[in-house]
Design an enzyme around this catalytic site. Structure first.
Site: not given
Length: 514
Positions: A188, A239
């Site tokens: 957002d 990751e």
């Protein structure tokens, strides 16, 4: 295709009138049947309730109205079994004023928590001319006379991202949810976070252009430091295999929006041009071509949007009634033909119009902050109709009233009826998504855009296949030369002959190229 779920309005499992995670979990087979690839869930966190969940009190928890963390983990697990990925909404620009950090900052101006927000010392006037997007000034007073910044509602104090503690805590939040199997985040206000370090006046009054914020708000948005945040978040997501970041970047300049999707930043950032353009051939052609050029320059796919929880439903925007519905059907075929990612807001596949919500039932701070001059966004957040029962299947029988009133006529838009109707909006979306998955030229490859009069044509090519999406945005039927096959049309009134296709006004067609 990513399907946006406004959680509070999707499906209520326990009868309290509020959609929840268990309700969404029960509807996952519907999303699989529809043919989407992933779902993005609007904020599910504990919230102060001032702005539809976008004022967050705890980023690593679930609001009890929606369930608990175990419910979210079960949702993710069920979704994966159906081949669906789950993307969460994260709100890094501001917190709730009920967040423990802000409460401590109010009590102790010298606390470390106070440095995590934007405070200014007591004075007669606010520190600068910045305005709230929801109306009024962007500064409010604390009980001890200080000023604090909120670019949205006063209950949403902006975080100070120049304090390293803020970045460190959000990295913990990302890992918390990624460790629970989510596939990424919609971010957002991704163009916010950093503000001018000297809090200088904006050069112009708050007056957004048609397409987003521009240079008149140069001190509040799009500061260069924000890109370092996304590089760090990208390194975290890297990751975790098969995860992604998509940013809400409401800037007028699409070249600036595209920079948020450079290879070491977010995977995607929304292009809102089609969401904000009038039904006009030149406007739509420019919206498509400008996005293709801007995102192509950084090697990123375009993320196309026709509807979301912040804008009037597209059926209403495009004229309402039968006219708006016809245009929304045509726009759906255009969006789903374009290369890149498509985002579908829950209920748009049903052709829902903007609901009229009585003033006494409204919850949106935009309505209240503007003293009723702006209707607010409640009308696009009304609960989903699932069947033709009295409560349209949103809640179980005997449930409390839904959190927003559902129009009586919405049973006519219900999933149950449209799923059996070969000509419904829902059937059109399902067919289009199936064809998009089966034809490499749709949703991927290269695209070229052209116009002729009121006709917009997009050629998309991939794996040796070319498909034309032709949209008649005018008021008269046009003949489109074609020797290929009609893959799909937005209306049954399209007529094909050996050499051409008759395309009525406000309709679209997908044509193969021989």
């Amino acid at each position: 295709m990513v399907y946006q779920v406004y959680l509070r309005s999707f499906a209520d499992s326990n009868g309290d009138g509020i959609g929840d995670l268990a309700g969404l979990r029960s509807r996952l087979p519907y999303l699989s049947w529809l043919g989407v690839d992933a779902l993005w869930i609007n904020p599910h966190y504990p919230s102060g309730g001032a702005d539809g969940g976008y004022d967050i009190c705890d980023y690593r928890a679930v609001d009890p109205d929606y369930g608990d963390v175990a419910d979210l983990e079960a949702l993710v697990a069920d979704a994966r079994q159906l081949g669906l990925r789950v993307v969460l909404d994260v709100v890094p620009n501001h917190t709730s004023d009920r967040h423990p950090w802000f409460q401590t900052a109010l009590a102790d101006p010298d606390s470390p928590e106070a440095a995590r927000y934007h405070f200014a010392p007591p004075s007669e006037e606010p520190p600068n001319n910045w305005r709230s997007l929801f109306g009024g000034p962007a500064w409010s007073r604390t009980p001890d006379g200080r000023w604090y910044l909120h670019l949205f509602a006063p209950e949403q104090p902006d975080l100070n991202w120049r304090d390293p503690a803020v970045a460190a805590d959000f990295e913990k939040t990302l890992r918390f949810w990624l460790d629970r199997g989510v596939s990424g985040f919609r971010v957002d206000v991704a163009y916010g976070l950093f503000k001018d370090a000297e809090l200088r006046d904006n050069p112009g009054a708050y007056s957004p252009t048609l397409f987003g914020h521009g240079p008149e708000q140069a001190m509040t948005w799009n500061q260069p430091e924000v890109h370092d945040v996304w590089r760090q978040w990208r390194s975290v997501c890297d990751e975790y295999p098969d995860t992604m970041l998509v940013g809400e970047v409401c800037l007028a300049d699409l070249d600036e929006v595209a920079l948020y999707s450079r290879p070491d930043e977010m995977h995607q950032s929304f292009s809102f041009r089609l969401l904000k353009s009038p039904w006009d051939t030149d406007a739509f052609a420019d919206g498509v071509q400008t996005a293709l050029d801007a995102f192509g320059s950084v090697g990123a796919p375009v993320s196309w949007v026709l509807g979301n929880h912040d804008k009037d439903r597209q059926v209403t925007r495009f004229g309402g009634g039968a006219l708006g519905t016809a245009r929304a059907r045509a726009a759906a075929l255009l969006m789903l033909a374009l290369p890149g990612s498509a985002y579908l807001y829950a209920g748009d596949e049903l052709g829902l119009p903007q609901a009229v919500v009585p003033d006494e039932a409204k919850t949106d701070p935009i309505f209240f902050r503007s003293d009723g001059e702006r209707a607010g966004r409640d009308g696009c957040r009304v609960p989903m109709p699932w069947n033709d029962s009295t409560g349209v299947g949103f809640s179980p029988d005997g449930a409390a009233r839904p959190w927003l009133p559902i129009p009586a006529e919405w049973s006519g838009y219900a999933v149950s009826g449209q799923a059996r109707d070969g000509g419904s909006m829902l059937t059109l979306y399902r067919r289009a998504l199936a064809l998009r998955a089966a034809h490499p030229a749709l949703g991927s490859g290269e695209a070229t855009v052209s116009t002729r009069g009121d006709v917009l044509t997009v050629h998309t090519t991939g794996d040796g296949e070319t498909v034309r999406c032709v949209v008649n945005m005018g008021s008269a039927t046009v003949l489109v030369p074609s020797r290929g096959q009609v893959l799909l049309a937005s209306t049954t009134q399209v007529r094909a002959s050996a050499a051409s296709v008759a395309l009525p006004p406000n309709t679209a067609v997908w044509l193969t190229e021989d």
